[in-house]
Design an enzyme around this catalytic site. Structure first.
Site, PDB file in Angstrom:
ATOM      1  CG  MET A 187      23.262  12.073   3.076  1.00 49.56           C
ATOM      2  SD  MET A 187      24.428  13.177   2.259  1.00 49.56           S
ATOM      3  CE  MET A 187      23.472  13.786   0.878  1.00 49.56           C
ATOM      4  CD  GLU A 207      -1.834  -2.304   1.671  1.00 43.69           C
ATOM      5  OE1 GLU A 207      -0.654  -2.570   1.983  1.00 43.69           O
ATOM      6  OE2 GLU A 207      -2.781  -3.098   1.844  1.00 43.69           O
ATOM      7  CG  PHE A 219      -9.873  -9.234  11.016  1.00 45.87           C
ATOM      8  CD1 PHE A 219      -8.627  -9.668  11.459  1.00 45.87           C
ATOM      9  CD2 PHE A 219     -10.143  -9.252   9.657  1.00 45.87           C
ATOM     10  CE1 PHE A 219      -7.674 -10.110  10.555  1.00 45.87           C
ATOM     11  CE2 PHE A 219      -9.188  -9.693   8.748  1.00 45.87           C
ATOM     12  CZ  PHE A 219      -7.950 -10.118   9.196  1.00 45.87           C
ATOM     13  CD  GLN A 220      -7.493  -6.872   7.323  1.00 48.65           C
ATOM     14  OE1 GLN A 220      -8.419  -6.613   6.560  1.00 48.65           O
ATOM     15  NE2 GLN A 220      -6.339  -7.388   6.908  1.00 48.65           N
ATOM     16  CE  LYS A 233     -17.340  -5.893   3.189  1.00 50.07           C
ATOM     17  NZ  LYS A 233     -16.803  -7.242   3.431  1.00 50.07           N
TER      18      LYS A 233
END
Lengths: 163, 566
Positions: free
Chosen positions: B475, B50, B112-113, B162
């Site tokens: 760097m 993502e 969940f999630q 949802k």
């Protein structure tokens, strides 16, 4: 410098955390913060007591204005205003202290709003310094509990904060 | 007609003329993905992580001026996007991130999630929304696009539970939008602009200092016109590169920590600074006390009032859209602007600084990274989109690739996010399908989003990955060499993969280039013979090459370390 910032903000969930988050993320101080809906229930008015240099205050007002939900921001302390804070203080009130407490509340124009055999709850309104003086005037050992609303304020006369 | 919340989401995107969404499906967004499946107006790019979806949407916007869109699921889908959102926020990139959320009746129950998306993203978005009623959905998405693209742009998150995507509702997309709490200023204050013109006329040692705001407001052409009229030197910040043609003789190069000798000196010793969409950040002016030692007048054009007088006191603040304000400036200046005669002497001074040739380097037995950048510039005729990761290679690209056009230099300036380069390339190609795209990176950065090689295969993104491989986190190593007595704590990478084989494993072309004389032929081959392939070019470079000039942290802008000093 001490400043009182008044904010009109959309009365949406999460609005308070946006403001509080801004102060913590950018390292600004919040001394007190009060918030409640206004006469227009879609708007909340928030009052923040903060400290900072002129530069910091300029950034605070600019950053607050940048928040999408914020409608207006005013630094009340820039001009004439009145400010008040409400305190409820629960004190031990037994024996000779019972009468003394009543007298002290009277002197400071407080009101006793709850009475039991051993305690009073005194309501006191005024500038923060007055509330501080009241606390200082009492015998510390007799103070059981204090709760303060934090400062709220309003501009004098024609200074009006409205949409 | 009643349609589902998921269909409303898609219809809103269509109304916003979104032609491309970067995303990754999951439980909470299944209805939305189903609605996406049933149409063919909006293309979807399936990333492998993502974070890359958000970076790609970000680069889509950077390279096109359109609003980038990403779509992810709840919980880990959201937390994976945070780096990408913060990256876009720091660079003011307009983006809408649609996130799935657990059904509204589960919110707060550790479902969940589930995660507090609005809470987690709050400090790194311009604004965010949790949609609580399907009736608010279309208006919320409209607001999101409006907020993202106007004022000082930025990412906006819309969190959609949802159940909302399943509910049915009438769809009507608002034509326009009014928000009492959000009315960004566009036009600058005329009185202030007049004051600015007066100061510009009096300027004896002027400099135009332009940043990312000049690009975001599409003001590059106007800025160039203005600079030509004024005959003032121009410097760009890292984010402003391309807002003024780098090959123009008035351009003195990038300024700041790794700016040119002439740009940093000209900025420091100027008597008038015209700051255009730039914010005097710590990488630009070095130590603010040192910077403040010289007396000068500052005119600052910026759409965000909070960027003005934040780090440097400004004499003439002009709040407004850069392009609009420059328009006004051009009008007021007219055709008879008389540059102060002393400016000629200023140019002589600048040319003297220039003659130090602070970007000079020696190409020896090892391939020098600067040399690769110069060859890349030649081979692509200066016309490629260069996406970059973060580190030495980023600075080399900024210093040696001369950007003549805006929106060609795509990098994470503010947040400095390693790993953006490859997904940035994907975003650029979705917005500019026929463009030449090179991703300048290092063996450290490229491994932070390496999984996107798979996405590139799926969609045939012919990115040329220019991997400046020194086996070091360059760097970090440079700072350790200079400021930590060469204690190279954790700055070298052992067990590097064979990048050629790795590229081949993903179905791409891999090349390993180890000798200076092979650099140019390899680049030519990649950009001609393999025009349509992703080519992973692993350049084995001098392991101890450093970026110069350098202003060490806490030092003043003129206290530069030059390559010649060592």
């Amino acid at each position: 410098m001490r400043h009182i910032i008044s904010i009109l903000i959309e009365n949406e969930s999460g609005a308070l955390s946006r403001v509080a988050g801004l102060f913590s993320a950018r390292g600004y101080n919040i001394e007190t913060l009060t918030v409640a809906p206004t006469e227009d229930p879609s708007l909340s008015r928030m009052t923040i007591l903060t400290w900072g240099s002129d530069e910091v205050l300029e950034q605070i007002t600019k950053q607050l204005n940048k928040l999408i939900d914020v409608v207006k921001v005013v630094d009340l302390s820039e001009a004439a205003h009145v400010e008040r804070e409400l305190m409820l203080i629960k004190v031990r009130a037994t024996g000779k202290d019972r009468e003394e407490m009543k007298r002290m509340a009277d002197i400071f124009r407080g009101r006793i709003i709850d009475v039991t055999e051993s305690t009073y709850v005194i309501e006191l309104t005024g500038a923060g310094s007055k509330l501080d003086s009241f606390i200082a005037a009492l015998d510390a050992g007799l103070i059981l509990e204090t709760v303060r609303t934090g400062v709220c304020g309003i501009g004098r006369g024609d200074r009006i904060l409205k949409v | 007609m009643m349609i589902s919340g998921a269909e409303i989401v898609i219809r809103c995107l269509q109304e916003e003329k979104v032609d491309c969404v970067f995303g990754y499906p999951g439980g909470s967004v299944l209805h939305i993905y189903d609605a996406l499946f049933k149409q063919d107006q909006i293309k979807h790019v399936l990333v492998r992580h993502e974070q890359a979806a958000v970076h790609a949407a970000d680069a889509f916007s950077r390279s096109s001026q359109k609003v980038g869109v990403a779509l992810v699921t709840s919980g880990p889908g959201v937390t994976n996007t945070v780096t990408g959102i913060a990256t876009a926020y720091m660079d003011s990139i307009p983006m809408v991130v649609l996130t799935g959320q657990v059904p509204s009746f589960y919110i707060g129950q550790d479902a969940f999630q589930e995660c507090d998306t609005v809470g987690i993203t709050r400090p790194c978005v311009k604004h965010n929304f949790l949609v609580k009623d399907v009736k608010d959905l279309a208006l919320t998405i409209k607001k999101a696009f409006h907020i993202a693209a106007t004022g000082r742009p930025g990412p906006v998150v819309v969190d959609i539970p949802k159940d909302i995507t399943a509910q049915m509702c009438e769809f009507e997309y608002p034509k326009s939008i009014q928000m009492r709490s959000y009315n960004p200023v566009v036009k600058g204050h005329l009185g202030q602009i007049k004051k600015a013109v007066q100061i510009l006329k009096e300027a004896k040692r002027p400099i135009i200092y332009a940043g990312g705001g000049a690009i975001l407001s599409d003001a590059a052409d106007k800025l160039t016109q203005l600079a030509h009229k004024l005959k003032f030197p121009v410097t760009n910040t890292l984010m402003g590169l391309g807002s003024y043609p780098a090959t123009d003789k008035q351009f003195v190069g990038m300024l700041g920590m790794h700016g040119t000798f002439e740009a940093n000196n000209a900025m420091h010793y100027s008597d008038v600074i015209l700051a255009v969409g730039a914010r005097f950040d710590d990488r630009v002016i070095g130590n603010p006390e040192h910077f403040g030692e010289e007396k000068r007048r500052v005119i600052h054009i910026d759409i965000d009032p909070s960027s003005i007088s934040k780090r440097v006191k400004v004499d003439v603040p002009i709040v407004g859209n850069v392009a609009d304000v420059i328009d006004e400036l051009l009008k007021l200046i007219g055709s008879d602007f008389k540059t102060d005669p002393d400016v000629d002497n200023w140019w002589k001074q600048i040319d003297e600084w220039r003659s130090r040739d602070s970007l000079r380097y020696k190409q020896g037995e090892h391939i020098m990274p600067q040399f690769v950048m110069e060859k890349l510039y030649e081979v692509t005729r200066g016309d490629a989109f260069i996406t970059s990761d973060v580190g030495q290679h980023q600075m080399f690209a900024a210093q040696y690739y001369k950007f003549d056009k805006p929106r060609r230099w795509i990098n994470s300036g503010g947040l400095g996010t390693m790993g953006v380069g490859l997904p940035y390339g994907m975003g650029v190609l979705m917005a500019n399908p026929d463009a030449q795209v090179a991703c300048v990176t290092g063996e450290g950065s490229i491994q932070m989003c390496i999984q996107e090689l798979s996405t590139c295969k799926q969609y045939g993104f012919p990115i040329k990955i220019i991997n400046l491989n020194n086996g070091m986190l360059g760097m970090v190593r440079q700072w350790q060499e200079m400021f930590y007595s060469k204690r190279y704590s954790q700055s070298y990478v052992t067990s590097l993969p064979d990048f050629v084989k790795l590229a081949e494993a993903y179905g791409h072309v891999g090349m390993k280039i180890e000798r200076p004389e092979d650099v140019e032929p390899a680049l030519r081959k990649a950009f001609t013979e393999h025009k349509n392939d992703l080519v992973f070019m692993d350049f084995i470079i001098d392991p101890v090459a450093n970026v110069f000039p350098m202003v060490a942290a806490g030092k003043g802008l003129t206290e530069m370390i030059l390559a010649e000093d060592l």
